[in-house]
Enzyme design. Sequence first.
Site, PDB file in Angstrom:
ATOM      1  N   LYS A 133      45.295  56.247  58.249  1.00 51.19           N
ATOM      2  CA  LYS A 133      45.418  56.382  59.978  1.00 51.19           C
ATOM      3  C   LYS A 133      46.369  55.261  60.303  1.00 51.19           C
ATOM      4  O   LYS A 133      46.134  54.017  60.236  1.00 51.19           O
ATOM      5  CB  LYS A 133      44.061  56.001  60.466  1.00 51.19           C
ATOM      6  CG  LYS A 133      43.879  56.321  61.757  1.00 51.19           C
ATOM      7  CD  LYS A 133      42.345  56.253  62.535  1.00 51.19           C
ATOM      8  CE  LYS A 133      42.423  56.910  64.011  1.00 51.19           C
ATOM      9  NZ  LYS A 133      42.896  55.856  64.659  1.00 51.19           N
ATOM     10  N   CYS A 429      61.497  15.064  69.745  1.00 48.36           N
ATOM     11  CA  CYS A 429      61.308  15.646  68.413  1.00 48.36           C
ATOM     12  C   CYS A 429      60.082  14.960  67.641  1.00 48.36           C
ATOM     13  O   CYS A 429      60.089  13.883  67.423  1.00 48.36           O
ATOM     14  CB  CYS A 429      62.542  15.827  67.539  1.00 48.36           C
ATOM     15  SG  CYS A 429      62.260  16.259  65.850  1.00 48.36           S
ATOM     16  N   CYS A 452      68.166  16.136  61.385  1.00 44.88           N
ATOM     17  CA  CYS A 452      66.866  15.789  61.581  1.00 44.88           C
ATOM     18  C   CYS A 452      66.049  16.564  60.283  1.00 44.88           C
ATOM     19  O   CYS A 452      66.331  17.419  59.624  1.00 44.88           O
ATOM     20  CB  CYS A 452      65.960  16.598  62.592  1.00 44.88           C
ATOM     21  SG  CYS A 452      64.383  16.897  62.718  1.00 44.88           S
TER      22      CYS A 452
END
Length: 696
Positions: A133, A429, A452
Amino acid sequence: MNEPKIPAEAQDVPVEVLNRKEFLWRELSANNALYYTYDAPVISDAEYDRMMRELQELEEKYPVLTSPDSPTMRVGAPPLDSFETFHHDPPMRSLENAVTEAEVFAFEERAKRFLLQTYDRSIETFDFTCEPKLDGLAVEVIYRNGSLHSGGTRGNGISGEDITQNLKTVRGIPLRLIAPVGGPEPPAYLAVRGEVFMNLRGFEKLNRERLEKDEPPFANPRNAAAGSLRQLDSRITATRPLDVAFYAVGRVEGVSFHSQSHLLESLPKWGLPVSPVWRKCANLRDAVGFYEELLSARENAPYEQDGVVLKVNSMELQNELGSTSRAPRWAIAYKFPPKQETTQVEDIVFQVGRTGAITPVALMKPVRVGGVEVTRATLHNEDEMRRKDVRKGDYVLIQRAGDVIPEVVAVIERKRPPDAEAVLMPGECPICATPAERPEGEAVVRCPNPTCPAVVREGLRHFASRRALDVDGLGEKLVNQLVDSGLVSEPADFFALSKEQLSSLERMGEKSAENLIEALERAKKPSLARFIYSLGIRHVGEHLAEVLAERFGSIGELSRAGLETLVSVHEVGPQVAERIVRFFSDVRSKQMVDNLLMAGLEPESPRRMEDSGSGGAAFSGLSFVLTGTLSRRSRSEAKAAIEALGGRVISSVSKNTSFLVAGERPGSKLNSAESLGVDILDENAFEQMLARNERS
Ligand code: IVH
């Protein structure tokens, strides 16, 4: 094959255009059928797109070439104000559901009892045909004399919305039915029913693109499919990766099906896709076995399924069983456990991604969803977090789709505790404390620091990931270890790793170290598209990487492309172009690419059609004119053969023409060629010339 008919007005169109159009039309239609009905494509998506654009351009230039069943009609039509009503004859019914095995057995008992009481017919066991289905939107498509006539949504079963224009953009839905050689002719009238759905790959990609464009993502593939099909502007539908599987018919004239399995075998012969998996089962036990098999394979399936549909196979029995007002008595949907659950948000934290994007993530009370324990769910971005108003302490509905990170679908507001706490996006951050930025008009808050540690780490993970360089064994954990130990800080470092360095890592044996080094060696020859994608240029997803690889052919060419050249590429907008230019003019990224090339990476250029016209191709620089009828190839095949060897086919003879190929009953071109002194090839000579060069 259905030959496109050339209308009388098309006489004015140069013959090479007609030939080219015929060639493109045939290639596009054939490949569609191969791709969608038999899952065996022979050309790349990029090549398909390019042929499609070429055909569109031809049709724009020569409007007499357009026709409602041209493959270009898949690109969508001007937007509608509203949908017309679409009537179903007979109605499209729904299905009864079962969630336990006992309910499935009870269904069979009811059916047996009904036959006994109504027809005094006693049945031992039913044959069942079982299909997944699929979770999408139910549609009906009508074919008259083999051509797509109209189509609509299921709606309330009696009538839905006429979405003909949208359905025509779904590549799996044939615009014309195929008449198989020696096989059953397509019926004169066929209303065929099925599910339009979005596979998980397409869904994940669409959502990634939407998030990039600051559009809200779709909650699940079903919503994405339904939303895409119910667009008033079919040009939008055309851009959505929709699939289709047919599973039933409505009114049919000209054929009859004696069973559901006969139906599922017949539809693909006319080019109508059905589910790639289905099974005829000799009894209910086997049907339940099929359910269990699909359930255990569910996690790896490429599309969402919410259960298995069991259908009594014999149409005669189906007719006797009939339907209640809601659902047939001969079928039942045996549902899989839901992939949605509710749980409580314990905290909301912020994660930094490859592009510096700071993503809010909900940490939740562990809960099992569709058999997997889930503790985290993404909130995508600040706007999505606000829109859904998810707070710490909230009860939420979460869901998993495929292998993507689970997401929060909605907050259950009536259960919100009084002390539920909204969480704000951080101003800096969370990893390197650089002040975060949210550029004007964007939904994403970013850490702008390219060094970073989180950005670097994610970039490295992306580089090695399955869709990028696909280095076997170089998963997230190992990348983390390598970064933490200081062995790797940019992609090129991976290729300098020694066995000693690797085996010094925790949980890394000598054998795994060797395997990894071999995997890295193998990864040194990626396709150019993968290589471009792996660089992690913002806005350059897999598809765009393919487009760029096709257009530029090498990383050097791409890196030298200016804004104007980039924008001239179909699908590259100014924003993306700017990103690409910025990437290649940034010293750090330039260095990163150079280091990779120095480490021995050799991206492989795509085979380009344009290339065959230059360089060493045998017919390079030669022009051919075709006249008369060839017995061994059609015009378009002859043209394709010439082009494959780098030659060109043109329509009229001049003194610069290299060869005239003269078949049976040549036209006036033969006289022109003779008077201009152009070399003339009869069919035999032409075939020999092709054979000689095709072999070399
Ligand atoms: S048969 C009378 N087969 O399920 C027959 N339905 O709850 C009715 N569906 O509206 C449909 N896969 O959207 C059938 N293999 C399948 C199906 C299927 C999905 C959907 C369809 C229908 C709903 C019924």
